[in-house]
Design an enzyme around this catalytic site. Sequence first.
Site, PDB file in Angstrom:
ATOM      1  N   LYS A 113       0.853  -1.209   0.000  1.00 39.00           N
ATOM      2  CA  LYS A 113       0.000   0.000   0.000  1.00 39.00           C
ATOM      3  C   LYS A 113       0.880   1.248   0.000  1.00 39.00           C
ATOM      4  CE  LYS A 113       0.782   1.651   4.333  1.00 39.00           C
ATOM      5  NZ  LYS A 113       1.409   2.931   4.633  1.00 39.00           N
TER       6      LYS A 113
ATOM      7  N   PRO B 159       9.117  -3.848  -0.261  1.00 35.92           N
ATOM      8  CA  PRO B 159      10.293  -3.454   0.512  1.00 35.92           C
ATOM      9  C   PRO B 159      10.056  -3.575   2.023  1.00 35.92           C
ATOM     10  CG  PRO B 159       9.785  -1.803  -1.158  1.00 35.92           C
ATOM     11  CD  PRO B 159       8.657  -2.789  -1.167  1.00 35.92           C
TER      12      PRO B 159
ATOM     13  N   GLY C  58       9.637  -0.252   4.785  1.00 37.01           N
ATOM     14  CA  GLY C  58       9.645   0.796   3.766  1.00 37.01           C
ATOM     15  C   GLY C  58       8.466   1.735   3.810  1.00 37.01           C
ATOM     16  N   GLY C  59       7.494   1.493   4.708  1.00 37.56           N
ATOM     17  CA  GLY C  59       6.300   2.339   4.718  1.00 37.56           C
ATOM     18  C   GLY C  59       5.264   1.886   3.706  1.00 37.56           C
TER      19      GLY C  59
ATOM     20  N   ASP D 103      -2.676  -1.321   9.575  1.00 31.38           N
ATOM     21  CA  ASP D 103      -2.761  -1.413   8.112  1.00 31.38           C
ATOM     22  C   ASP D 103      -3.259  -2.772   7.623  1.00 31.38           C
ATOM     23  OD1 ASP D 103      -1.729   1.149   7.907  1.00 31.38           O
ATOM     24  OD2 ASP D 103       0.327   0.463   7.557  1.00 31.38           O
TER      25      ASP D 103
HETATM   26  O1  C5P Z   1      -0.726  -0.474  14.200  1.00 24.73           O
HETATM   27  P1  C5P Z   1       0.724  -0.744  14.032  1.00 24.73           P
HETATM   28  O2  C5P Z   1       1.240  -1.767  15.020  1.00 24.73           O
HETATM   29  O3  C5P Z   1       1.126  -1.081  12.648  1.00 24.73           O
HETATM   30  O4  C5P Z   1       1.462   0.624  14.388  1.00 24.73           O
HETATM   31  C1  C5P Z   1       2.851   0.691  14.591  1.00 24.73           C
HETATM   32  C2  C5P Z   1       3.186   1.957  15.340  1.00 24.73           C
HETATM   33  O5  C5P Z   1       2.936   3.101  14.520  1.00 24.73           O
HETATM   34  C3  C5P Z   1       2.387   2.208  16.609  1.00 24.73           C
HETATM   35  O6  C5P Z   1       2.967   1.556  17.712  1.00 24.73           O
HETATM   36  C4  C5P Z   1       2.446   3.728  16.754  1.00 24.73           C
HETATM   37  O7  C5P Z   1       3.698   4.131  17.294  1.00 24.73           O
HETATM   38  C5  C5P Z   1       2.440   4.181  15.285  1.00 24.73           C
HETATM   39  N1  C5P Z   1       1.082   4.537  14.836  1.00 24.73           N
HETATM   40  C6  C5P Z   1       0.491   5.686  15.315  1.00 24.73           C
HETATM   41  N2  C5P Z   1      -0.771   6.021  14.893  1.00 24.73           N
HETATM   42  C7  C5P Z   1      -1.429   5.244  14.006  1.00 24.73           C
HETATM   43  C8  C5P Z   1      -0.843   4.064  13.506  1.00 24.73           C
HETATM   44  C9  C5P Z   1       0.420   3.732  13.943  1.00 24.73           C
HETATM   45  O8  C5P Z   1       1.085   6.426  16.113  1.00 24.73           O
HETATM   46  N3  C5P Z   1      -2.656   5.598  13.627  1.00 24.73           N
END
Ligand code: C5P
Length: 305
Positions: A12, A98, A101-102, A140
């Site tokens: 994505k 990747p 990679g975001g 995600d």
């Molecule tokens: O949800 P996920 O585990 O993929 O998120 C990884 C990290 O990204 C979270 O621990 C948080 O630090 C940051 N994050 C956030 N706000 C979001 C999604 C992710 O701050 N809406």
Amino acid sequence: MMGGATARVPAKINLHLGVGPLREDGYHELSTVFCALSLYDDVTVRAADEFSISVTGEGAHEVPADPTNLAARAVQALAEYANVADPAVAIEIAKQIPVAGGMAGGSADAAGALLAAARLWRLELSREDLSDLAATLGSDVPFCLLGGAALGSNRGEELLPVLHRGELHWVVVAAKGGLSTPAVYHELDRLRAGRGEKVRPPERPDELMVALASGDVHAVAPLLHNELQPAAVSLQPLLRRTLRAGREAGALAGIVSGSGPTCAFLCDGEDSAIAVATELSGLGVARAVRTARGPVAGARLIPAH
Ligand code: C5P
């Protein structure tokens, strides 16, 4: 080994990523438009005597091949949810997306593992049940199941499909290092605090959604926007050069993808994307340069490897 199922899951990018203030639960309120791109990870789940996981392809050696892998956690979560008596599986992940990679590579693997394990175990789960389970694994993961283009809110896991016409042509530039998502959000908070900024709730990107429905790449290009970009660039200043190089090579617009450091460049058609990719490959700013189409469909089962 008997029986197996393979899911193919897209990467994505975020065409728009609006980030609100840091919440008490450690997450940020988002208003984002996700777009699935035609770079795929394939996740195969087979019945086995004991747990194993193997990762091949793009950046494989940087991915943990142990039970902490998000795909392994996804299988575990599904087994618990559905009371699967014998949940031992062998997981194989073939990566194109990747790593760090975001582009939701880890989330894609979790989504693929859910779909493949549900098929292996012949579970009758609705897309909604799977999506709820996906949200417990990462913000995600639900989008990786859904695909296409979608408006994401809350942590990014609440989704509404976005009407879109046709496919857009992209060049994806994977940077030489990775970035940690929490570190990039933290850097954004730091930059905002330094400016004494009062952070408002993110606004819904209505103009972008109208542009996506029109299918006009020239309407979409100026509306690409990522509020995490300054934070990613602050942590990896070379990204500024990559973004400039993409525009100079003829892309209509370029953005950091999610928390980065992958950059995505929107191009005026497939030929233009190939020309931009060729030029960027020659500059040596990247680990890998690929062309991709999107929006594409979300996770789906394919014939087992
Ligand atoms: O949800 P996920 O585990 O993929 O998120 C990884 C990290 O990204 C979270 O621990 C948080 O630090 C940051 N994050 C956030 N706000 C979001 C999604 C992710 O701050 N809406």
